[in-house]
Design an enzyme around this catalytic site. Structure first.
Site: not given
Ligand code: COA
Length: 385
Positions: A267, A322, A226
């Site tokens: 996201h 971010d 987050h």
């Molecule tokens: N870098 C690389 N790959 C990413 C990624 C990232 N930052 N974010 C998602 N992916 C990939 C995942 O590995 C997944 O791939 P797979 O299906 O081959 O395993 C796919 O994209 C979908 O990811 P998922 O976990 O379903 O997305 P989510 O909606 O649950 O996650 C976040 C959203 C924000 C938690 C995730 O994008 C993340 O961890 N981002 C980095 C942390 C961040 O910036 N957080 C701030 C959010 S405002």
């Protein structure tokens, strides 16, 4: 009762809200109907708080009264400053420090009778104003104590944004720094039912007070999935800068080796670039140009271009708020581990707005888990196990 399991509550509707609307496919964010671009470039952060809490933009007179009421609430009691000093002495992490400090602020609230159950909207907003006004003061005091400096008294002649930068650095910010920081506060003020806002609402739904709701929101925001991501982005860029690798090489090596998620990318709601990242990217670029050091912007931009070229942005793994906020704060001279607390300082407006909105038509939030444990275990006394 539906037995369908929605892990992570993804897409589940739990309430109605008129605070903010996100169109994740179009990359659009509005607060109370107003586009985030307009609010960031044309309204002050105080104006945006007023809008979020009252549903309408203030008149000049209303804004002036709101700003001075907020400014009057900035000072905190000596006991709270002593706690900030003790936390700095103990080397506490800034997010944990403000979590503790916000919680401690309730002890000096002169309105103890305004508990949620019988509170009027006016008294609840007063409490909200008090909390929002004091967070910058405790945060700046904590940072100064850990640098071996005494805290500075808040100044009521400065805006919320300028006063924080003043209390942090000891210098009045120039107009560009003030405007940039004010915009960043507006961009982080609200974002639907994200994890920390939902946490605040769950706490508020028990009719607990706003101090509890905001303290809970800070805890939820502190995680790397987050709010913690803005600090992670800057640490990543600093790490790349200190290495022999270029940004793309570094990122790809770690993604391949660890299946690593690049902070600031992806996201849950946006499938395109986050509109807040679009605005902050411009700010980051401008700051790099005016200082003559575009290192941080260039590095972040290279990673984004790489994600674009690799088709990842198209898959929704695009810059979120971010990704560029870290480079903006860093170029404003803000310590890296203060980035997430600054997010909290701004998002408190949304936590309070959503909590009060929900409490107006309250229903205790109480979901269920599908039970997967045993049901017929025979108890074995301790001395027979
Ligand atoms: N870098 C690389 N790959 C990413 C990624 C990232 N930052 N974010 C998602 N992916 C990939 C995942 O590995 C997944 O791939 P797979 O299906 O081959 O395993 C796919 O994209 C979908 O990811 P998922 O976990 O379903 O997305 P989510 O909606 O649950 O996650 C976040 C959203 C924000 C938690 C995730 O994008 C993340 O961890 N981002 C980095 C942390 C961040 O910036 N957080 C701030 C959010 S405002």
């Amino acid at each position: 009762m539906s037995e369908e399991l929605q892990k992570g509550l993804e897409g589940v509707l739990v309430s109605e809200s008129s605070l903010s609307y996100i169109d994740g496919e179009a990359g659009r964010l509005v607060y109370r109907g107003y586009d985030i671009d307009d609010l960031a470039s044309r309204a002050s952060f105080e104006e945006v708080i007023y809008l979020l809490w009252n549903g309408e933009l203030p008149t000049a007179e209303e804004l002036s009264a709101f700003k001075s009421a907020m400014a009057d609430e900035r000072a905190v009691a000596d006991d709270v400053l002593d706690t900030a000093a003790a936390l700095a002495e103990a080397d506490e992490k800034p997010m944990a420090a403000i979590r503790t400090l916000v919680s401690s602020l309730s002890a000096e609230d002169p309105d103890p009778e305004a508990e949620a159950e019988e509170a009027t909207l006016e008294s609840a907003q007063r409490k909200g104003r008090r909390i929002t006004a004091k967070i910058p003061t405790v945060l700046a005091a904590f940072d100064r104590y850990r640098r071996g400096e005494e805290p500075l008294d808040p100044r009521s002649d400065l805006s919320h944004a300028a006063n924080f930068l003043y209390m942090l650095t000891g210098e009045e910010p120039d107009p560009v720094a003030e405007e940039t920081f004010d915009q960043a506060l507006t961009l982080h003020a609200d974002h639907g039912l994200n994890a920390s806002t939902f946490t605040a609402m769950v706490i508020g739904s028990t009719l607990a007070d706003l101090y509890s709701a905001v303290t809970g929101g800070i805890g939820a925001l502190s995680g790397p999935l987050h709010g913690g991501a803005n600090q992670d982005v800057m640490e990543l860029l600093l790490d790349i800068d200190a290495s022999d690798e270029g940004p793309v090489e570094y990122v790809e090596r770690r993604r391949e080796a660890e299946g690593w998620r690049v902070p600031g990318m992806g996201h849950r709601v946006y499938s395109v670039k986050d509109p807040r990242a679009v605005i902050l990217e411009k700010k980051s670029e401008e700051l790099g140009q005016s200082s003559g050091d575009p290192t941080w912007y260039d590095m972040a931009d290279a990673i984004e271009s790489h994600f674009e070229g690799a088709g990842l942005v198209e898959e929704g793994i695009a810059p979120n708020v971010d990704f560029y906020s870290g480079t903006v704060y860093y170029q404003l001279g803000i310590p890296v581990d203060m980035f997430t607390p600054i997010f909290a300082m701004s998002r408190a407006a949304g936590w309070i707005g959503h909590t009060l909105e929900y409490q107006a038509e309250n229903r205790l939030i109480r979901p269920r888990a599908r039970y997967t444990g045993g049901k017929q275990q025979t108890f074995v006394p301790l001395d027979e196990r």
